[in-house]
Design a protein around this motif. Sequence first.
Motif, PDB file in Angstrom:
ATOM      1  N   THR A   1      40.542  41.435  42.147  1.00 39.86           N
ATOM      2  CA  THR A   1      40.658  40.189  41.394  1.00 39.86           C
ATOM      3  C   THR A   1      39.839  39.128  42.116  1.00 39.86           C
ATOM      4  O   THR A   1      39.435  39.346  43.261  1.00 39.86           O
ATOM      5  CB  THR A   1      42.117  39.719  41.318  1.00 39.86           C
ATOM      6  N   PRO A   2      39.645  37.976  41.514  1.00 40.16           N
ATOM      7  CA  PRO A   2      38.887  36.938  42.216  1.00 40.16           C
ATOM      8  C   PRO A   2      39.561  36.470  43.509  1.00 40.16           C
ATOM      9  O   PRO A   2      38.925  35.907  44.375  1.00 40.16           O
ATOM     10  CB  PRO A   2      38.823  35.782  41.215  1.00 40.16           C
TER      11      PRO A   2
ATOM     12  N   LYS B   1      45.940  42.553  34.091  1.00 37.33           N
ATOM     13  CA  LYS B   1      45.123  41.747  33.173  1.00 37.33           C
ATOM     14  C   LYS B   1      46.003  40.841  32.323  1.00 37.33           C
ATOM     15  O   LYS B   1      45.661  39.702  32.050  1.00 37.33           O
ATOM     16  CB  LYS B   1      44.293  42.637  32.262  1.00 37.33           C
ATOM     17  N   ALA B   2      47.157  41.370  31.907  1.00 41.26           N
ATOM     18  CA  ALA B   2      48.033  40.561  31.058  1.00 41.26           C
ATOM     19  C   ALA B   2      48.593  39.377  31.837  1.00 41.26           C
ATOM     20  O   ALA B   2      48.767  38.286  31.297  1.00 41.26           O
ATOM     21  CB  ALA B   2      49.163  41.420  30.507  1.00 41.26           C
TER      22      ALA B   2
ATOM     23  N   TYR C   1      47.115  37.965  34.373  1.00 38.37           N
ATOM     24  CA  TYR C   1      45.971  37.435  35.128  1.00 38.37           C
ATOM     25  C   TYR C   1      46.183  35.994  35.576  1.00 38.37           C
ATOM     26  O   TYR C   1      46.086  35.674  36.750  1.00 38.37           O
ATOM     27  CB  TYR C   1      44.734  37.527  34.232  1.00 38.37           C
ATOM     28  N   ASP C   2      46.486  35.133  34.623  1.00 41.69           N
ATOM     29  CA  ASP C   2      46.614  33.716  34.957  1.00 41.69           C
ATOM     30  C   ASP C   2      47.793  33.460  35.883  1.00 41.69           C
ATOM     31  O   ASP C   2      47.687  32.687  36.831  1.00 41.69           O
ATOM     32  CB  ASP C   2      46.739  32.872  33.691  1.00 41.69           C
TER      33      ASP C   2
ATOM     34  N   SER D   1      46.390  26.208  34.250  1.00 31.11           N
ATOM     35  CA  SER D   1      45.289  27.056  33.811  1.00 31.11           C
ATOM     36  C   SER D   1      43.983  26.271  33.788  1.00 31.11           C
ATOM     37  O   SER D   1      42.906  26.852  33.885  1.00 31.11           O
ATOM     38  CB  SER D   1      45.576  27.680  32.444  1.00 31.11           C
ATOM     39  N   VAL D   2      44.056  24.945  33.713  1.00 36.35           N
ATOM     40  CA  VAL D   2      42.826  24.140  33.768  1.00 36.35           C
ATOM     41  C   VAL D   2      42.183  24.307  35.147  1.00 36.35           C
ATOM     42  O   VAL D   2      40.968  24.462  35.279  1.00 36.35           O
ATOM     43  CB  VAL D   2      43.112  22.650  33.486  1.00 36.35           C
TER      44      VAL D   2
ATOM     45  N   VAL E   1      42.668  26.888  37.119  1.00 41.11           N
ATOM     46  CA  VAL E   1      42.178  28.267  37.180  1.00 41.11           C
ATOM     47  C   VAL E   1      40.803  28.340  36.525  1.00 41.11           C
ATOM     48  O   VAL E   1      39.877  28.982  37.030  1.00 41.11           O
ATOM     49  CB  VAL E   1      43.161  29.239  36.487  1.00 41.11           C
ATOM     50  N   ASN E   2      40.665  27.657  35.379  1.00 37.47           N
ATOM     51  CA  ASN E   2      39.364  27.627  34.686  1.00 37.47           C
ATOM     52  C   ASN E   2      38.265  27.112  35.597  1.00 37.47           C
ATOM     53  O   ASN E   2      37.188  27.693  35.685  1.00 37.47           O
ATOM     54  CB  ASN E   2      39.430  26.712  33.454  1.00 37.47           C
TER      55      ASN E   2
ATOM     56  N   LEU F   1      37.408  29.760  38.218  1.00 36.17           N
ATOM     57  CA  LEU F   1      36.645  30.880  37.662  1.00 36.17           C
ATOM     58  C   LEU F   1      35.253  30.426  37.244  1.00 36.17           C
ATOM     59  O   LEU F   1      34.268  31.148  37.423  1.00 36.17           O
ATOM     60  CB  LEU F   1      37.385  31.475  36.459  1.00 36.17           C
ATOM     61  N   ASN F   2      35.165  29.200  36.695  1.00 35.50           N
ATOM     62  CA  ASN F   2      33.875  28.664  36.252  1.00 35.50           C
ATOM     63  C   ASN F   2      32.898  28.609  37.420  1.00 35.50           C
ATOM     64  O   ASN F   2      31.737  29.035  37.313  1.00 35.50           O
ATOM     65  CB  ASN F   2      34.111  27.280  35.633  1.00 35.50           C
TER      66      ASN F   2
ATOM     67  N   ILE G   1      33.009  30.360  40.221  1.00 32.82           N
ATOM     68  CA  ILE G   1      32.669  31.719  40.655  1.00 32.82           C
ATOM     69  C   ILE G   1      31.591  32.287  39.741  1.00 32.82           C
ATOM     70  O   ILE G   1      30.568  32.810  40.197  1.00 32.82           O
ATOM     71  CB  ILE G   1      33.900  32.650  40.625  1.00 32.82           C
ATOM     72  N   CYS G   2      31.816  32.177  38.429  1.00 35.29           N
ATOM     73  CA  CYS G   2      30.867  32.772  37.478  1.00 35.29           C
ATOM     74  C   CYS G   2      29.503  32.101  37.542  1.00 35.29           C
ATOM     75  O   CYS G   2      28.483  32.764  37.390  1.00 35.29           O
ATOM     76  CB  CYS G   2      31.417  32.689  36.053  1.00 35.29           C
ATOM     77  N   LEU G   3      29.475  30.780  37.785  1.00 32.26           N
ATOM     78  CA  LEU G   3      28.183  30.103  37.875  1.00 32.26           C
ATOM     79  C   LEU G   3      27.370  30.672  39.032  1.00 32.26           C
ATOM     80  O   LEU G   3      26.180  30.960  38.892  1.00 32.26           O
ATOM     81  CB  LEU G   3      28.376  28.595  38.052  1.00 32.26           C
TER      82      LEU G   3
END
Lengths: 413, 230
Positions: free
Chosen positions: A8-9, A100-101, A103-104, A116-117, A119-120, A123-124, A126-128
Amino acid sequence: MKAYLSLTPLGFMAFNESNILVGIKRFELNPQLIAHKILDIENGKKLSEAEEILSELLSNNYSTIICDTEQLYELIKKTVAAKDLKIVLEKNNNVTVKVKADYDSLLTSYGGFKSSVEVNKFLNKICLTYTSEKIKVSASRRDMLIVQAIEALNDLDKNLNLNASRLREWFSLHFPEINDLVSNHQTYSKIISEIGFKENLTLQKLVELGIPDKRAELIINSVSKSLGANLIPNDINIIKLYANMIVNEFETRTRLEDYIDQAMEEVSPNIKSLAGSTLGARLISLAGGLANLAKMPASKIQILGAEKALFTYLKSGDRPPKHGIIFQHPLIHNAPKWQRGKIARALAGKLAIAARLDYYSPNINMNISDALDKRISEIKKKYRNPPEKTKKTKTSRKEKIKLSKKVLSKKRR
Amino acid sequence: MIEISEFKNFTGIYQVNDTGKRFLATINLTPGKKVYDEILIKFRNEELRTWDPFRSKLAAALLNGLEELPVREGSHILYLGAASGTTCSHISDIIGNQGRLYCIEFSPRSIRDLTTICEDRKNMLPILADARFPDRYSPLCGLVDIIYCDVAQPDQSKILVDNARLYLKPAGNIMITIKARSIDVTKPPAEIFKGEIEFLEKNGFLIKQKLRLEPYTSDHIFILGSLKKQ
């Protein structure tokens, strides 16, 4: 006992069959670092965190480790601890589904996020980083540079033709007679750029610029009889400037060709030895990269560049194209028409091998051109004479389509 | 005179009527910033972004009578084939800051543009990956409510099914645009669409609606469906 391992991240997490967390090895909570770790795993590198969680699990009596993805499986197999453990790959297992279910909630509880904001945002970031790194890697592929260079060459050629035509029309207002006497655009531009007024032309200067003696004499003789207008220095100077620009463009073109030649030697020497640098680069460009070209069957390479003809054939059932851009190869366009199809097939076959050699084991130059030469001389010998013209019975276009659709559908089955 | 009203009963989507010209719009998650060349319109205390149906197939589907849009505020969505982010940006507007849009795109050139958008929009996650191998982005993605698939590949239905197996919640929704020419350039589109629908149904999906996207895009079909409960 079995442990289900997931990446996981936050790091590596291990669960038992009842979905209880039995081991966790966290990554440092830095999005950029996490992105790099995920990329490392993708690139097959080892990770200390993987070693650590395995030793932990081993010491807690977990002897079977179940991985949920191929990448994780490959990573774990490489660890030192793996020799004492049974490593299994089970994609999409029940535990993974639960991970996965949840995850958050896993990320919020173990990552210390409040919503979750948040968390977003995590993740944002990391993905960038993850995606930016991958973009950089793909841009640094040398075959992509070759593709851009050959496209630049194509663009430059179009421009040169356009500009040279314009120069000819423009200068012909002053000295129209020279237009037909110097057919080479580069020489024409050089003459104009250096000389300007037609009265300044001398035999010596023309010969210096590469014009054969007799032609140079004709040009000099036309000056006095010329029907062109007399121009003032201002008018001539701007034409000279334009001609000079074209001369520079020609120089750039030459240097671009040299660059492509060098790059092809480095990146795909085998394709270069068979097809030459320019045609080879065009093939790579049409395929969209060396990797793509290496994966293509020879039949596709044979018709790269003839897409319009190909789709016309597929829809209408008329003859398929025999060659695409490989027509530019002297072996094909210099051959008599009835041999071209066979030569195209042979050349494409060897090109496919060359592409694979270049992609999978670059810098090794093997002499496939010898094998090709042998096949070509076979073709030329066996099919030296044109085939006899058989009397064609007139099949209507509709019948032709019906017939080939039948053939196509049979092939599909 | 600009008239703005809600578009049917879809939350987060508005209809703008400007002297006869009608377009769809969503509320800008990042006021003042444009993503492509849409028009920004001030509305109450918010800002709307117009949604071009010629560039976004989802907008085309909405205008052509899509009955249900599972995309809501807070939805988590997996978008396969995100490209430069035109449709993604509107979905990002609708789902708001609590929602999450995983944007999977395979072309480095397209995702470069998408990455710029994701710097401003924190609910969009850019992932450069091949959707054919959903395992590879497994560490980055959780379960989603909806999978939106717009990949224009011959095996796109299989790609959707493989991704759904890993990432779609039970009874989750799918939206897929099928481009007939990507699948087989010689067969008639109706035959291709029928084949793809059969494949999806065989793999456990219930097809709720299918729409053509003319006049906005030709030879495309938009399918709304859901995963049947096992």
